[in-house]
Design an enzyme around this catalytic site. Structure first.
Site, PDB file in Angstrom:
ATOM      1  N   CYS A 199      42.937  45.818  21.694  1.00 33.86           N
ATOM      2  CA  CYS A 199      43.621  46.525  22.782  1.00 33.86           C
ATOM      3  C   CYS A 199      45.113  46.480  22.512  1.00 33.86           C
ATOM      4  CB  CYS A 199      43.295  45.843  24.114  1.00 33.86           C
ATOM      5  SG  CYS A 199      44.089  46.623  25.541  1.00 33.86           S
TER       6      CYS A 199
ATOM      7  N   HIS B 268      35.949  50.661  27.764  1.00 32.22           N
ATOM      8  CA  HIS B 268      37.173  49.880  27.590  1.00 32.22           C
ATOM      9  C   HIS B 268      38.349  50.548  28.311  1.00 32.22           C
ATOM     10  CE1 HIS B 268      40.056  47.393  25.051  1.00 32.22           C
ATOM     11  NE2 HIS B 268      40.836  48.320  25.585  1.00 32.22           N
ATOM     12  N   GLU B 269      38.521  51.838  28.069  1.00 33.18           N
ATOM     13  CA  GLU B 269      39.685  52.520  28.651  1.00 33.18           C
ATOM     14  C   GLU B 269      39.576  52.601  30.174  1.00 33.18           C
ATOM     15  OE1 GLU B 269      42.218  52.776  26.960  1.00 33.18           O
ATOM     16  OE2 GLU B 269      41.206  52.429  25.046  1.00 33.18           O
TER      17      GLU B 269
ATOM     18  N   HIS C 107      40.592  49.621  32.199  1.00 29.79           N
ATOM     19  CA  HIS C 107      42.029  49.478  32.479  1.00 29.79           C
ATOM     20  C   HIS C 107      42.387  50.043  33.855  1.00 29.79           C
ATOM     21  CE1 HIS C 107      43.742  47.842  28.797  1.00 29.79           C
ATOM     22  NE2 HIS C 107      43.074  48.710  28.051  1.00 29.79           N
TER      23      HIS C 107
END
Ligand code: NI
Length: 177
Positions: A100, A142-143, A146
């Site tokens: 990341c 993953h994104e 955020h």
């Protein structure tokens, strides 16, 4: 314009981002341009708006061609995704290596849903609706994490496979899968 990427420890990375209220605006275009410039400059596989300090539900990921940070990863189509909604397909999970831009230099082995439906919009307001699996599904999860203030280390179960990328690579522990 390339922007500074916030690093883990910054409280802004832990907040829930807000829905984008309106598509096809000058402000949204400018945000996407900065995100593209920042991701390209850092060879990222993806970037979420909160990582550059903008608390909105916008992510970008993928891109054609070779990525030196993920040399073995399959190509994910370049995508700009606004107000995403994720829905796992099936119960199956799999673990894979992640890094990341907000956690520079480190890699970890992270469990994710293997198959996924995601929906959302382009910055122009066109709907996106895809079913994906494997690395593509991993990048999206993953994104989008955020946007809910979740960084990948928070999802690691096996901390024996979390460390500095160069050290892990030297020990042949890292395979991008
Ligand atoms: Ni990230």
């Amino acid at each position: 314009m390339r922007r500074e990427v916030l690093r883990m420890g910054d409280a802004r990375l832990l907040a829930r981002a807000a829905e984008v209220p309106e598509f096809a605006t000058v402000e949204l275009d400018a945000l996407l341009q900065d995100m593209r410039d920042t991701m390209a400059a850092l060879s990222g596989a993806g970037l979420a708006a909160p990582q550059i300090g903008v608390p909105l539900r916008v992510v970008i990921f993928g891109g054609a061609g070779f990525n030196p940070r993920y040399p073995d990863a399959p190509v994910v189509p370049y995508t700009e995704l606004v107000n995403p909604v994720l829905e796992p397909l099936g119960e199956q999970t799999e673990e894979g290596w992640e890094g990341c831009l907000s956690v520079p230099g480190l890699r970890g082995y992270v469990p994710r849903w293997r198959r996924l439906r995601y929906r959302g919009f382009t910055p122009q307001g066109e709907p996106i609706d895809r079913e994906v699996e494997g690395f593509h599904a991993r990048v999206v999860q993953h994104e989008c994490d955020h946007l809910d203030g979740i960084l990948y280390p928070m999802r690691i179960r096996d901390f024996s496979r979390f460390g500095f990328a160069d050290v892990l690579a030297a020990g042949s522990a890292v395979r991008a899968d």
